[in-house]
Write an enzyme that holds these catalytic residues in place. Sequence first.
Site, PDB file in Angstrom:
ATOM      1  N   ALA A 299      32.834  25.788  41.420  1.00 12.00           N
ATOM      2  CA  ALA A 299      33.465  27.039  41.794  1.00 12.00           C
ATOM      3  C   ALA A 299      32.809  28.238  41.150  1.00 12.00           C
ATOM      4  CB  ALA A 299      34.928  27.015  41.413  1.00 12.00           C
ATOM      5  N   CYS A 300      31.911  28.007  40.204  1.00 14.97           N
ATOM      6  CA  CYS A 300      31.262  29.196  39.661  1.00 14.97           C
ATOM      7  C   CYS A 300      30.122  29.609  40.558  1.00 14.97           C
ATOM      8  CB  CYS A 300      30.826  29.029  38.203  1.00 14.97           C
ATOM      9  SG  CYS A 300      29.428  27.986  37.952  1.00 14.97           S
ATOM     10  N   GLY A 301      29.991  28.937  41.698  1.00 15.15           N
ATOM     11  CA  GLY A 301      29.113  29.416  42.750  1.00 15.15           C
ATOM     12  C   GLY A 301      27.687  28.986  42.554  1.00 15.15           C
TER      13      GLY A 301
END
Lengths: 276, 276
Positions: free
Chosen positions: B116-118
């Site tokens: 989720a930190c991309g």
Amino acid sequence: MEQQPVAHIKVTKIHAALASEEDDQLAVEQPLEISLEYTAPGGRMQQRISITMRTPGNDEDLASGFLFTEGITRQANEVLDIIVLPGDANRVLVRLREDAAPSLPASTKSFVTTSACGVCGKESIDSIRTVSIYPPQGDAICLKAELFYELQNSLRRQQQLFENTGGIHAAALFDLQGSFLQLREDVGRHNALDKLIGAAFLDNRLPLNNSILLLSGRASFELLQKAAMAGIKIVAAVGAPSSLAVEVAKEYGITLIGFLRNERFNIYSGAQRISL
Amino acid sequence: MEQQPVAHIKVTKIHAALASEEDDQLAVEQPLEISLEYTAPGGRMQQRISITMRTPGNDEDLASGFLFTEGITRQANEVLDIIVLPGDANRVLVRLREDAAPSLPASTKSFVTTSACGVCGKESIDSIRTVSIYPPQGDAICLKAELFYELQNSLRRQQQLFENTGGIHAAALFDLQGSFLQLREDVGRHNALDKLIGAAFLDNRLPLNNSILLLSGRASFELLQKAAMAGIKIVAAVGAPSSLAVEVAKEYGITLIGFLRNERFNIYSGAQRISL
């Protein structure tokens, strides 16, 4: 091909409906790919471990700090050298000695993708937690509350990149008398802390059980976990802690301070170490 | 077993060498494991995609927003349903229809650990970049500078969790007249944005090319990339952008504003859409 931590740009500044073109500076954000070379039963192996978005600078500290706080390496003497790969300043290879035994997650041996955000890329919720080689034990640390009042000002004086860009996190170490020891800055707060811990790791200064860790922003789970990995006992954050950060602090017997601002702060755990 | 976004705790507050025990609130931080169920040539598959540290609440938005901004799913009608796994509020399963074809990274089919930190967990530096289904194209958007002056106050009025905890990020949408539309909050700013985009994705409101995105903190690479994935043309951040955020904004023709504070802000790209 060294990269700079700060980029110079032109920006349109708006103030009260007036526009002006001005020179400005930005914190540089670039990916760093961290790979590990080690000896496995079949011979030397190279494996990509993580990619993190970081501000260039102290990349050796970042790579070794990441590997240490993730529990993959334990001792600086396991590290043979750290190489920035030729032609690409965004790739770093940590080479371990022949007899080093890195703790790679068992089920993803062929392709570990653990990340610098301390959690992302982990296989399961159970695997988020790392185990510190410095378990909680008794100590007699007792610090005057006033000692903390000056830490933030002291940090700001050292924080060159923040001064220039306004967009960067810091992690800093102070001794138990409140004297500044070391600072690392990064667009990612987990990277700033990994750089700080990595520098101590490479210098054989771990555990950091006689230091105060100051964080320029909020205190999240991953930051407290990294602090615990490095044996840090006192963490002070300028911003708010999260619920899980407080839990980790309590579990490891860490004194956790938040909302540190001039003569105010909150103590979330380990208040016995702070005297008035 | 629904989790709350805010935890109530006791805290020791220090002010000018006086201590008091007080009730306080913390932003909750808990892991969310996002899994995907889809039909492969061999039958139905379930696969863990990511773990992210998030504040509980709007988990369906977060999971679907994450899958969309990572380029894994493209259309809301591909989603059959989203299930919070029984007995564990920290695990969510997004089930796709039989005929849906998710774009899973080719080389990690057996175990995707994109985060989720991309960025974290990606296989290589090249794979960090996602490609938006909404490429840049001409528009005639022209906004008065004054419209931005009120956005931050408007955000603060809506930001209930921040009010309570002081430790949470927000991502909010406004229309092109500056009217508030929607808000999501999270300890992780990438999660706040994924929740916001996920809500729009599930409502079939994408692309968000007639909205202003307001970010409560700094603007990093991953946030601009997520905005580009959702077709957003105007991004205003209260904090500083990074160098790579400005590059992504220019690449996608996004107007990027930073340091938005009362009657001041900086324009880093797309200044042609702002009039005085």
